[in-house]
Design an enzyme around this catalytic site. Structure first.
Site, PDB file in Angstrom:
ATOM      1  N   SER A 196      25.114   9.437  38.281  1.00 20.23           N
ATOM      2  CA  SER A 196      25.180   9.490  39.747  1.00 20.23           C
ATOM      3  C   SER A 196      24.291   8.452  40.408  1.00 20.23           C
ATOM      4  O   SER A 196      23.216   8.109  39.904  1.00 20.23           O
ATOM      5  CB  SER A 196      24.761  10.875  40.238  1.00 20.23           C
ATOM      6  OG  SER A 196      25.538  11.859  39.630  1.00 20.23           O
TER       7      SER A 196
ATOM      8  N   GLU B  46      30.758  18.437  28.567  1.00 22.53           N
ATOM      9  CA  GLU B  46      29.862  19.091  29.508  1.00 22.53           C
ATOM     10  C   GLU B  46      30.318  20.514  29.844  1.00 22.53           C
ATOM     11  O   GLU B  46      29.559  21.332  30.309  1.00 22.53           O
ATOM     12  CB  GLU B  46      29.778  18.260  30.792  1.00 22.53           C
ATOM     13  CG  GLU B  46      28.481  18.453  31.523  1.00 22.53           C
ATOM     14  CD  GLU B  46      28.217  17.287  32.487  1.00 22.53           C
ATOM     15  OE1 GLU B  46      27.135  17.264  33.049  1.00 22.53           O
ATOM     16  OE2 GLU B  46      29.097  16.435  32.677  1.00 22.53           O
TER      17      GLU B  46
HETATM   18  C1  LIG Z   1      20.590  20.191  39.633  1.00 23.55           C
HETATM   19  C2  LIG Z   1      21.361  18.935  39.501  1.00 23.55           C
HETATM   20  C3  LIG Z   1      21.229  18.164  38.366  1.00 23.55           C
HETATM   21  C4  LIG Z   1      21.936  16.978  38.232  1.00 23.55           C
HETATM   22  N1  LIG Z   1      21.744  16.206  37.110  1.00 23.55           N
HETATM   23  C5  LIG Z   1      22.358  15.005  37.007  1.00 23.55           C
HETATM   24  C6  LIG Z   1      22.091  14.133  35.913  1.00 23.55           C
HETATM   25  O1  LIG Z   1      21.298  14.459  35.025  1.00 23.55           O
HETATM   26  N2  LIG Z   1      22.693  12.940  35.861  1.00 23.55           N
HETATM   27  C7  LIG Z   1      23.574  12.539  36.817  1.00 23.55           C
HETATM   28  O2  LIG Z   1      24.111  11.447  36.696  1.00 23.55           O
HETATM   29  N3  LIG Z   1      23.853  13.337  37.891  1.00 23.55           N
HETATM   30  C8  LIG Z   1      23.252  14.545  38.004  1.00 23.55           C
HETATM   31  N4  LIG Z   1      23.509  15.358  39.108  1.00 23.55           N
HETATM   32  C9  LIG Z   1      24.354  14.831  40.156  1.00 23.55           C
HETATM   33  C10 LIG Z   1      25.698  15.506  40.327  1.00 23.55           C
HETATM   34  O3  LIG Z   1      26.574  15.123  39.321  1.00 23.55           O
HETATM   35  C11 LIG Z   1      26.220  15.102  41.707  1.00 23.55           C
HETATM   36  O4  LIG Z   1      25.347  15.650  42.661  1.00 23.55           O
HETATM   37  C12 LIG Z   1      27.627  15.594  41.946  1.00 23.55           C
HETATM   38  O5  LIG Z   1      28.539  14.903  41.153  1.00 23.55           O
HETATM   39  C13 LIG Z   1      28.035  15.498  43.415  1.00 23.55           C
HETATM   40  O6  LIG Z   1      27.773  14.243  43.953  1.00 23.55           O
HETATM   41  P1  LIG Z   1      26.996  14.118  45.345  1.00 23.55           P
HETATM   42  O7  LIG Z   1      25.743  14.872  45.201  1.00 23.55           O
HETATM   43  O8  LIG Z   1      26.933  12.689  45.672  1.00 23.55           O
HETATM   44  O9  LIG Z   1      27.888  14.876  46.376  1.00 23.55           O
HETATM   45  P2  LIG Z   1      29.194  14.314  47.112  1.00 23.55           P
HETATM   46  O10 LIG Z   1      30.124  13.749  46.133  1.00 23.55           O
HETATM   47  O11 LIG Z   1      28.789  13.463  48.257  1.00 23.55           O
HETATM   48  O12 LIG Z   1      29.794  15.672  47.635  1.00 23.55           O
HETATM   49  C14 LIG Z   1      29.437  16.276  48.887  1.00 23.55           C
HETATM   50  C15 LIG Z   1      30.451  17.348  49.202  1.00 23.55           C
HETATM   51  O13 LIG Z   1      31.751  16.747  49.331  1.00 23.55           O
HETATM   52  C16 LIG Z   1      32.674  17.362  48.481  1.00 23.55           C
HETATM   53  N5  LIG Z   1      33.671  16.398  47.999  1.00 23.55           N
HETATM   54  C17 LIG Z   1      33.470  15.153  47.516  1.00 23.55           C
HETATM   55  N6  LIG Z   1      34.613  14.620  47.093  1.00 23.55           N
HETATM   56  C18 LIG Z   1      35.581  15.524  47.310  1.00 23.55           C
HETATM   57  C19 LIG Z   1      36.989  15.579  47.075  1.00 23.55           C
HETATM   58  N7  LIG Z   1      37.655  14.574  46.503  1.00 23.55           N
HETATM   59  N8  LIG Z   1      37.645  16.698  47.415  1.00 23.55           N
HETATM   60  C20 LIG Z   1      36.990  17.732  47.998  1.00 23.55           C
HETATM   61  N9  LIG Z   1      35.692  17.754  48.239  1.00 23.55           N
HETATM   62  C21 LIG Z   1      34.973  16.654  47.897  1.00 23.55           C
HETATM   63  C22 LIG Z   1      31.838  17.898  47.333  1.00 23.55           C
HETATM   64  O14 LIG Z   1      32.496  18.952  46.663  1.00 23.55           O
HETATM   65  C23 LIG Z   1      30.604  18.362  48.060  1.00 23.55           C
HETATM   66  O15 LIG Z   1      30.839  19.638  48.583  1.00 23.55           O
HETATM   67  C24 LIG Z   1      22.815  16.557  39.251  1.00 23.55           C
HETATM   68  C25 LIG Z   1      22.957  17.348  40.391  1.00 23.55           C
HETATM   69  C26 LIG Z   1      22.232  18.510  40.534  1.00 23.55           C
HETATM   70  C27 LIG Z   1      22.395  19.324  41.769  1.00 23.55           C
END
Ligand SMILES: Cc1cc2nc3c(=O)[nH]c(=O)nc-3n(C[C@H](O)[C@H](O)[C@H](O)COP(=O)(O)OP(=O)(O)OC[C@H]3O[C@@H](n4cnc5c(N)ncnc54)[C@H](O)[C@@H]3O)c2cc1C
Lengths: 358, 390
Positions: free
Chosen positions: B125, B240
């Site tokens: 991410s 995963e």
């Molecule tokens: C505790 C924790 C540990 C993590 N550990 C890691 C890690 O070790 N390595 C790593 O790389 N990442 C990690 N992550 C990151 C995680 O994979 C991302 O937070 C996640 O993929 C969502 O991305 P974002 O936070 O940018 O949210 P966004 O993608 O911006 O999403 C925001 C909102 O929009 C919604 N949304 C986005 N796209 C769509 C769509 N196409 N349709 C409908 N709704 C949508 C989402 O569901 C969400 O509700 C971690 C996250 C957390 C919370």
């Protein structure tokens, strides 16, 4: 571990589904709703299912049955539920099971071959009052002649034999005895329900009726849960298919994320619950100490889910889903039946909590 | 239909139990020590109970695949609260290396990873690439025999403890989004890498921001082909989501909840006797049983090469929602203790929040919904989504 259906079981379901596809399509079921007057059972379809062997499934081989198990009966109930089949399956197999479980040798020899062959039609009268379904709540007694009222009795009007839940266990009441039947204006016209008033009817107690009660109640819960699964899954499929076909804004509505998520919610509620009803049926067959708890859980969860899924199905279809012409209302009414018979989800959850020893 | 595992497996279970009994809890009585955990994992691997699918030459135990044995081992380890040999991140990189890595990469990394000597962080991410992971911008350029990396990762779990990172970087800036990405292994204990911890809402420190400022990694640390990192990732993401781990975790959380409802009083009686709480507890159990037996069904279908059907895509979101429902009932049971971070019910306050991280990490719940819509319900592809992020 082998938690799946055998080839034979898959074949059973397939051939039953074939029969129903040919003889019980949606149009056929709609006729039950469109025919004025009291709801009736579909005697022709029932005769076909009898010939197919449904009433024989759970009857031991020595009494002219197939000697199969609850899981077999449950997957049949699921299939009948998917097609909303207007047949007296439920009452008949439960009455048959009551005799399998609680009858003396003489009682079994007298009744089971004819019930397995479908020569006679039977049903069960368990519930009383507003929602008194459990044996310790029953007030009718067969100590002398049987008197009192049983409610929500499936197809009592057509039945040759009624198995009645009484304080002493289970009583057999034959057609012609002193009782009257009043058909309810029931929501679900595929499974008519009656109020039966016994007025000094002759009742013969099943020898082991009292001991048979828990398994009988569990069987009822499982068969309702299985019906609910079949109906709910059908509603999910129907809604998904409609979304792929119906166009608005120049494209199929399946493209709209809001609707997609509604469909996903329905599928997420329905699909995993298959494992629960399978488990309840399997526990009835093989894990007696877990059976009542699993049955109460299955009945509560599946019927709660089914009713909600039918509501969601209306939403997913728009105006057409709210009509009498559309199939959805048939399933919603079966879901109402499943919800009420043997007690609401709340009652069954509280029962499951007791059974869990909480 | 059969739920038991059969006599041959009963004796296998006895063996596993005897092994665990002899090795755990550790002789010095300290289950928290890393040395004890390491020793247990090594012994269990030698006995053939851990890292079963990994060849011996890479430090695994190279056993015949057997989902049921794996399940029995998992059950017994959970019951004994013994280490499961799973270190977050490591479980994702090893299968990827086995599938895509060079011989040299496998030899160099797998065995030390299994022993816990190398700790990995997952660098997928980025601030502007979450659900839409392929939008990532951290770039790597091949200069001589080294990749030079610049950019930023975020939410990187355990990066502050990790020695290495497996990450996705853009190596072909002119290629279309999905085709310009490569999968690299990077030693993050180097001057070009800065790890800045982010504090979670639980007050715990688990994830981080990671900045790359001309960080370096040797040219041969590329996994799979250049520009094909997206395909390599798909296998990581596949690992995963494991249905059985999901179920075991939910079951133990539910057991804790029942215990809580029996211990905490409400109106002078155990809370479990309150009809509303009792009913909700039973309703949660109904969902948990659905998850459990559908998982057994799925496992049996896997073993017999039968199609699992719609359930395939469902365990993650089902468990996420269940965990939220469990946490909310715990809230209703503890009442005033719910606002006391210093109290003995802290675990439940944390769970109330942690259950939310499940709805984000490993692909958000909405992304799961997109996957269910497409793969399980066969709805038309939605070009806005459906690809699971990390
Ligand atoms: C505790 C924790 C540990 C993590 N550990 C890691 C890690 O070790 N390595 C790593 O790389 N990442 C990690 N992550 C990151 C995680 O994979 C991302 O937070 C996640 O993929 C969502 O991305 P974002 O936070 O940018 O949210 P966004 O993608 O911006 O999403 C925001 C909102 O929009 C919604 N949304 C986005 N796209 C769509 C769509 N196409 N349709 C409908 N709704 C949508 C989402 O569901 C969400 O509700 C971690 C996250 C957390 C919370």
């Amino acid at each position: 571990m082998n938690f799946l259906l055998s080839e034979e079981q898959l074949a059973l379901v397939d051939s039953l589904a074939d029969l129903l596809r040919d003889n019980c399509d949606a149009q056929h079921v709609h006729k039950m709703f469109d025919t004025p007057g009291d709801a009736v059972i579909d005697a022709d379809l029932w005769a076909q299912l009898v010939a197919f062997g449904l009433p024989a499934i759970i009857v031991p081989e020595e009494h002219g049955g197939l000697g199969l198990q609850m899981i077999d009966l449950a997957i049949v109930a699921e299939t009948l539920g998917a097609y909303a089949a207007p047949v007296p399956f439920f009452g008949h197999v439960l009455a048959t099971l009551a005799i399998v479980l609680g009858g003396s040798d003489a009682q079994k020899t007298k009744w089971l071959p004819r019930l397995a062959a479908g020569d006679l039609l039977a049903t069960v009268a368990l519930g009383e009052g507003k929602s008194a379904w459990m044996p310790d709540e029953w007030t009718l007694s067969a100590a002398n002649a049987l008197s009192g009222v049983k409610t929500l009795v499936p197809n009592a009007a057509e039945a040759d034999l009624i198995v009645v839940g009484v304080k002493e266990g289970l009583g057999l009441v034959e057609k012609g005895a002193a009782y009257t039947v009043k058909r309810s204006d029931g929501a679900d016209r595929t499974r008519p329900l009656d109020t039966v008033t016994f007025e000094g009817a002759t009742a013969e107690l099943l020898e082991g009726g009292k001991d048979a009660l828990p398994k009988l109640i569990d069987a009822a819960a499982i068969l309702i849960a299985a019906d609910a699964f079949g109906g709910a899954e059908h509603c999910v499929d129907m809604s998904v298919d409609y979304a792929k076909m119906r166009e608005q804004y120049g494209t199929t509505i399946a493209h709209f994320q809001g609707l997609r998520y509604q469909l996903v919610k329905m599928a997420l509620a329905t699909e995993p619950s298959r494992g629960l009803y399978w488990y309840a049926a399997h526990a009835w067959d093989a894990i007696p100490e877990q059976a009542s708890h699993a049955a109460a859980q299955a009945k509560a969860h599946l019927t709660d889910t089914y009713l909600q899924v039918t509501r969601d199905t209306v939403e997913a279809h728009g105006g057409i889903g709210f009509t009498w012409e559309h199939d959805t209302h048939i399933y919603m009414k079966r879901a109402m039946w499943d919800w009420a018979w043997l007690g609401s989800p709340t009652r069954n959850r509280l029962r499951a909590a007791d059974l869990a020893g909480w | 239909m059969e739920l038991g595992f059969g006599p041959e497996y009963d004796s296998f279970r006895e063996e596993v139990r005897a092994f665990i009994k002899a090795h755990w809890p550790p002789a010095d009585g300290n289950p928290k020590s890393r040395e004890n955990e390491r020793a247990f994992v090594i012994a269990a691997t030698e006995a053939g109970y851990m890292h079963r699918s990994i060849p011996k030459r890479f430090g695994g135990s190279e056993q015949e695949p057997d989902i049921i044995k794996a399940e029995i081992i998992r059950e017994e380890l959970t019951k004994a609260r013994a280490p499961a040999g799973r270190i977050p991140g490591n479980g994702l990189v090893v299968p990827t290396l086995l599938e895509w890595g060079t011989e040299e990469q496998k030899e160099r990394f797998i065995a030390p990873t299994l022993r816990g000597d190398i700790l990995w962080a997952q660098g997928f991410s980025e601030p502007n690439a979450g659900s839409d992971l392929a939008a990532l911008r951290t770039k790597a350029e091949l200069v001589g025999d080294k990749w030079i990396i610049n950019g930023q990762k975020i939410w990187t779990t355990h990066a502050h403890k990790a020695t290495h990172m497996f990450c996705l970087v853009r190596t072909e800036p002119d290629a279309p989004k999905h085709q310009g990405i490569s999968y690299l292994l990077v030693d993050i204990r180097q001057p070009g890498v800065t790890v800045r911890p982010l504090i979670q809402m639980t007050r715990q420190l688990e994830f981080n921001e990671v900045f790359f400022d001309n960080a370096e990694t040797p040219a041969d640390m590329l996994v799979g082909e250049r520009g094909k990192g997206w395909n390599v990732t798909r296998s990581t993401l596949k690992h995963e989501r494991s249905g059985i781990a999901t179920m075991t975790w939910s079951l133990s959380m539910f057991r804790d909840l029942v215990k809580l409802a029996k211990e905490v009083e409400r109106d002078g009686k155990p809370a479990i006797q309150n009809p509303r709480i009792r009913e909700e507890l039973a309703a949660i159990q109904g969902e948990l049983m659905s998850l459990t037996y559908s998982t057994y069904r799925a496992t049996s279908h896997d073993v017999h090469d039968r199609d699992i059907g719609r359930f395939q895509t469902m365990p993650k979101i089902y468990m996420t929602e269940l965990a939220g429902r469990i946490a909310k009932l715990a809230r209703d049971i503890v009442e005033n203790d719910f606002v006391d971070f210093g109290g003995e019910k802290l675990k439940w306050i944390e769970r109330f929040m942690i259950s939310l991280s499940m709805s984000i990490a490993g692909g958000t719940s909405n992304i799961q919904r997109n996957i269910i819509a497409e793969r399980s319900l066969g709805l038309p592809r939605d070009h806005h989504g459906g690809k699971a992020a990390a």
